[in-house]
Design a protein around this motif. Structure first.
Motif, PDB file in Angstrom:
ATOM      1  N   ASP A  56       0.531  -1.024   0.042  1.00 26.62           N
ATOM      2  CA  ASP A  56      -0.576   0.339  -0.172  1.00 26.62           C
ATOM      3  C   ASP A  56       1.272   1.259  -0.059  1.00 26.62           C
ATOM      4  O   ASP A  56       0.250   2.377  -0.055  1.00 26.62           O
ATOM      5  CB  ASP A  56      -1.064  -0.013   1.087  1.00 26.62           C
ATOM      6  CG  ASP A  56      -2.265  -0.676   0.906  1.00 26.62           C
ATOM      7  OD1 ASP A  56      -2.769  -0.229   0.509  1.00 26.62           O
ATOM      8  OD2 ASP A  56      -2.475  -1.573   1.514  1.00 26.62           O
ATOM      9  N   HIS A  57       2.211   1.173   0.212  1.00 28.98           N
ATOM     10  CA  HIS A  57       2.868   2.464   0.715  1.00 28.98           C
ATOM     11  C   HIS A  57       4.398   1.943   0.179  1.00 28.98           C
ATOM     12  O   HIS A  57       4.607   0.592   0.274  1.00 28.98           O
ATOM     13  CB  HIS A  57       2.349   3.100   1.500  1.00 28.98           C
ATOM     14  CG  HIS A  57       3.021   4.810   1.381  1.00 28.98           C
ATOM     15  ND1 HIS A  57       4.125   5.233   2.889  1.00 28.98           N
ATOM     16  CD2 HIS A  57       2.386   5.580   0.392  1.00 28.98           C
ATOM     17  CE1 HIS A  57       4.734   6.650   2.119  1.00 28.98           C
ATOM     18  NE2 HIS A  57       3.433   6.779   0.509  1.00 28.98           N
ATOM     19  N   HIS A  58       5.268   2.518   0.079  1.00 30.11           N
ATOM     20  CA  HIS A  58       6.532   2.244   0.346  1.00 30.11           C
ATOM     21  C   HIS A  58       7.238   2.196   1.718  1.00 30.11           C
ATOM     22  O   HIS A  58       8.158   2.349   2.069  1.00 30.11           O
ATOM     23  CB  HIS A  58       7.654   3.057  -0.412  1.00 30.11           C
ATOM     24  CG  HIS A  58       7.329   4.524  -0.818  1.00 30.11           C
ATOM     25  ND1 HIS A  58       7.760   5.833   0.445  1.00 30.11           N
ATOM     26  CD2 HIS A  58       6.544   5.225  -1.514  1.00 30.11           C
ATOM     27  CE1 HIS A  58       7.276   6.495   0.382  1.00 30.11           C
ATOM     28  NE2 HIS A  58       6.941   6.989  -0.581  1.00 30.11           N
TER      29      HIS A  58
ATOM     30  N   VAL B 228       7.853  11.209  -6.788  1.00 27.68           N
ATOM     31  CA  VAL B 228       8.594  11.044  -5.927  1.00 27.68           C
ATOM     32  C   VAL B 228       7.994   9.772  -5.372  1.00 27.68           C
ATOM     33  O   VAL B 228       8.987   8.792  -4.856  1.00 27.68           O
ATOM     34  CB  VAL B 228       8.425  11.613  -5.112  1.00 27.68           C
ATOM     35  CG1 VAL B 228       8.245  11.710  -3.122  1.00 27.68           C
ATOM     36  CG2 VAL B 228       8.264  12.890  -4.864  1.00 27.68           C
ATOM     37  N   ALA B 229       6.876   9.105  -5.470  1.00 24.27           N
ATOM     38  CA  ALA B 229       6.529   7.710  -5.182  1.00 24.27           C
ATOM     39  C   ALA B 229       6.713   6.638  -5.951  1.00 24.27           C
ATOM     40  O   ALA B 229       7.119   5.496  -5.468  1.00 24.27           O
ATOM     41  CB  ALA B 229       5.007   7.751  -5.117  1.00 24.27           C
ATOM     42  N   ARG B 230       7.078   6.902  -7.470  1.00 21.70           N
ATOM     43  CA  ARG B 230       8.075   6.045  -7.519  1.00 21.70           C
ATOM     44  C   ARG B 230       9.599   5.426  -7.725  1.00 21.70           C
ATOM     45  O   ARG B 230      10.462   4.398  -7.148  1.00 21.70           O
ATOM     46  CB  ARG B 230       7.945   6.102  -9.505  1.00 21.70           C
ATOM     47  CG  ARG B 230       6.530   6.048  -9.486  1.00 21.70           C
ATOM     48  CD  ARG B 230       6.330   6.204 -11.644  1.00 21.70           C
ATOM     49  NE  ARG B 230       4.812   6.204 -11.778  1.00 21.70           N
ATOM     50  CZ  ARG B 230       3.935   4.980 -12.038  1.00 21.70           C
ATOM     51  NH1 ARG B 230       5.343   3.714 -12.197  1.00 21.70           N
ATOM     52  NH2 ARG B 230       3.214   4.859 -12.004  1.00 21.70           N
ATOM     53  N   ALA B 231      10.273   7.500  -7.188  1.00 26.17           N
ATOM     54  CA  ALA B 231      11.574   7.217  -6.685  1.00 26.17           C
ATOM     55  C   ALA B 231      11.435   6.295  -5.433  1.00 26.17           C
ATOM     56  O   ALA B 231      12.504   5.316  -5.534  1.00 26.17           O
ATOM     57  CB  ALA B 231      12.175   8.409  -6.767  1.00 26.17           C
TER      58      ALA B 231
ATOM     59  N   LEU C  97      12.375  -4.720 -11.346  1.00 27.55           N
ATOM     60  CA  LEU C  97      11.075  -4.250 -11.284  1.00 27.55           C
ATOM     61  C   LEU C  97      11.233  -2.098 -12.308  1.00 27.55           C
ATOM     62  O   LEU C  97      11.990  -1.499 -11.169  1.00 27.55           O
ATOM     63  CB  LEU C  97      10.338  -3.800 -10.567  1.00 27.55           C
ATOM     64  CG  LEU C  97       8.985  -3.823 -10.792  1.00 27.55           C
ATOM     65  CD1 LEU C  97       8.136  -4.904 -11.211  1.00 27.55           C
ATOM     66  CD2 LEU C  97       7.849  -3.628  -9.804  1.00 27.55           C
ATOM     67  N   ASP C  98      10.961  -2.691 -13.042  1.00 29.25           N
ATOM     68  CA  ASP C  98      10.839  -1.217 -13.848  1.00 29.25           C
ATOM     69  C   ASP C  98       9.454  -0.338 -13.018  1.00 29.25           C
ATOM     70  O   ASP C  98       8.621  -0.092 -13.479  1.00 29.25           O
ATOM     71  CB  ASP C  98      10.761  -0.844 -15.198  1.00 29.25           C
ATOM     72  CG  ASP C  98      10.942   0.253 -15.750  1.00 29.25           C
ATOM     73  OD1 ASP C  98      11.006   0.814 -15.711  1.00 29.25           O
ATOM     74  OD2 ASP C  98      11.010  -0.134 -17.392  1.00 29.25           O
ATOM     75  N   VAL C  99      10.368   1.337 -12.239  1.00 31.60           N
ATOM     76  CA  VAL C  99       8.863   1.482 -11.512  1.00 31.60           C
ATOM     77  C   VAL C  99       8.434   2.520 -12.247  1.00 31.60           C
ATOM     78  O   VAL C  99       8.129   2.817 -12.151  1.00 31.60           O
ATOM     79  CB  VAL C  99       9.668   1.814 -10.074  1.00 31.60           C
ATOM     80  CG1 VAL C  99      10.436   0.851  -9.378  1.00 31.60           C
ATOM     81  CG2 VAL C  99      10.593   2.862 -10.269  1.00 31.60           C
TER      82      VAL C  99
END
Length: 330
Positions: A164-166, A211-214, A227-229
């Protein structure tokens, strides 16, 4: 005093913010017109690219804002059987549909005791198969069978793990204390054995997507998970959903105003099979997000479910039209 909701900053620390405006109960009532009398937007099925099977609403955990309210006790949607699943797979071929992907969701799909035979039946059609899972204990019970499916079907089988989150704090605020470590263990087991993987997460309202993807990328690299985010089908970031919060109704004019095209909506290319508790047979619904709304039930067969869908639900606006999200792996 306004009701207060718990939210989290980007470090995962709790803070309190005023809740968003509540949804006007007069909205999303008429499938033909919106509250102001405008023609409601509809979406035509351009082709059934993805057929989803909801394996049942039972889940090993209870998430705070689960749109389908899955839990260890919610059996509102019963377990599908292999025979029921096979009947719809056969109908795809009988109708000559261009379906390229079969999806399995829940609940937790690995709670259904027939999940492995159902996966095998779907993979045997030669299509891509996507399973949404929390990667916790129910999935781990089937390690041997999953390895067998991978050996025979390779990358045709993709497992999308929900994080659900990093950050563990935000993940566990949604999914419950003690849910982070088992999910990470399941994810790393899948990666270690070379499964085709994806991750599904949420992007908080004040968190920029880059920011989330990083942050997810840093987390996964630290776990040794490749994984290719930046690929939106490998890291799927959903907007936060709350059907009680205010959302605009989508009119026909909105397509041009928003520069959004109806053929990009989920219901333009997908349908989902569900089996309601006590029902004699499964039903086909328009969308993975509206399994309980009778207005989105389209019939008991795929042939009955190939028409247009009126965008008469808050999720249609918030999740699909404005959020630009899709459950599919394509």
């Amino acid at each position: 005093m306004d009701r207060l909701d718990t939210a989290f900053d980007l470090r995962g620390s709790p803070f309190v913010t005023p809740s968003a405006p509540r949804l006007d109960p007069r909205k999303f009532q008429d499938p033909v017109t919106t509250l102001d009398g405008s023609p409601r937007a509809t979406v035509a099925l351009t082709g059934l690219e993805t057929l989803w099977f909801n394996t049942g609403t039972l889940c090993n955990i209870t998430c705070l804002t689960c749109y389908i309210e899955s839990s260890p006790r919610n059996d509102a949607l019963s377990y599908l059987t292999l025979a029921e699943t096979q009947a719809y797979l056969d109908e795809i071929d009988a109708l000559g549909l261009t379906t390229r992907e079969i999806g399995f969701t829940g609940g937790e799909p690995f709670m259904n005791p027939a999940i492995i035979p159902m996966l095998e039946a779907a993979l045997a059609t030669g299509r891509q198969v996507l399973v949404l899972t929390n990667a916790m204990r129910p999935m781990r019970r089937f390690e041997r069978q999953l390895l067998d499916l991978k050996a025979r079907y390779g990358a045709a089988l993709t497992l999308r793990v929900s994080l659900d989150h990093h950050s563990p704090a935000v993940h566990e605020a949604e999914r419950g204390e003690g849910t982070w470590a088992p999910a990470i263990a399941g994810l790393t087991w899948l990666a270690k054995h070379g499964f085709s993987l994806a991750v599904a997460g949420r992007r908080l309202g004040d968190e920029p997507e880059d920011v989330a993807r990083a942050a997810y990328g840093a987390l996964l690299r630290g776990l040794g998970v490749e994984l290719d985010v930046m690929n939106a089908t490998r890291l799927v970031l959903f907007p936060e959903m709350d059907a009680t919060r205010d959302a605009p109704e989508i009119t026909e004019a909105c397509w041009g105003i928003l520069d959004v095209h109806p053929e990009t909506m989920m219901c333009a290319t997908s349908r989902m099979v569900v089996k309601r508790k006590g029902a004699a047979a499964p039903a086909v619904v328009a969308c993975t997000l509206t399994p309980y709304d009778p207005g989105f039930e389209l019939g008991t067969s795929l042939s009955q479910a190939l028409g247009s869908v009126a965008l008469n639900h808050p999720h249609c606006a918030r999740f699909c039209v404005l959020g630009g999200a899709s459950c599919s792996g394509r």
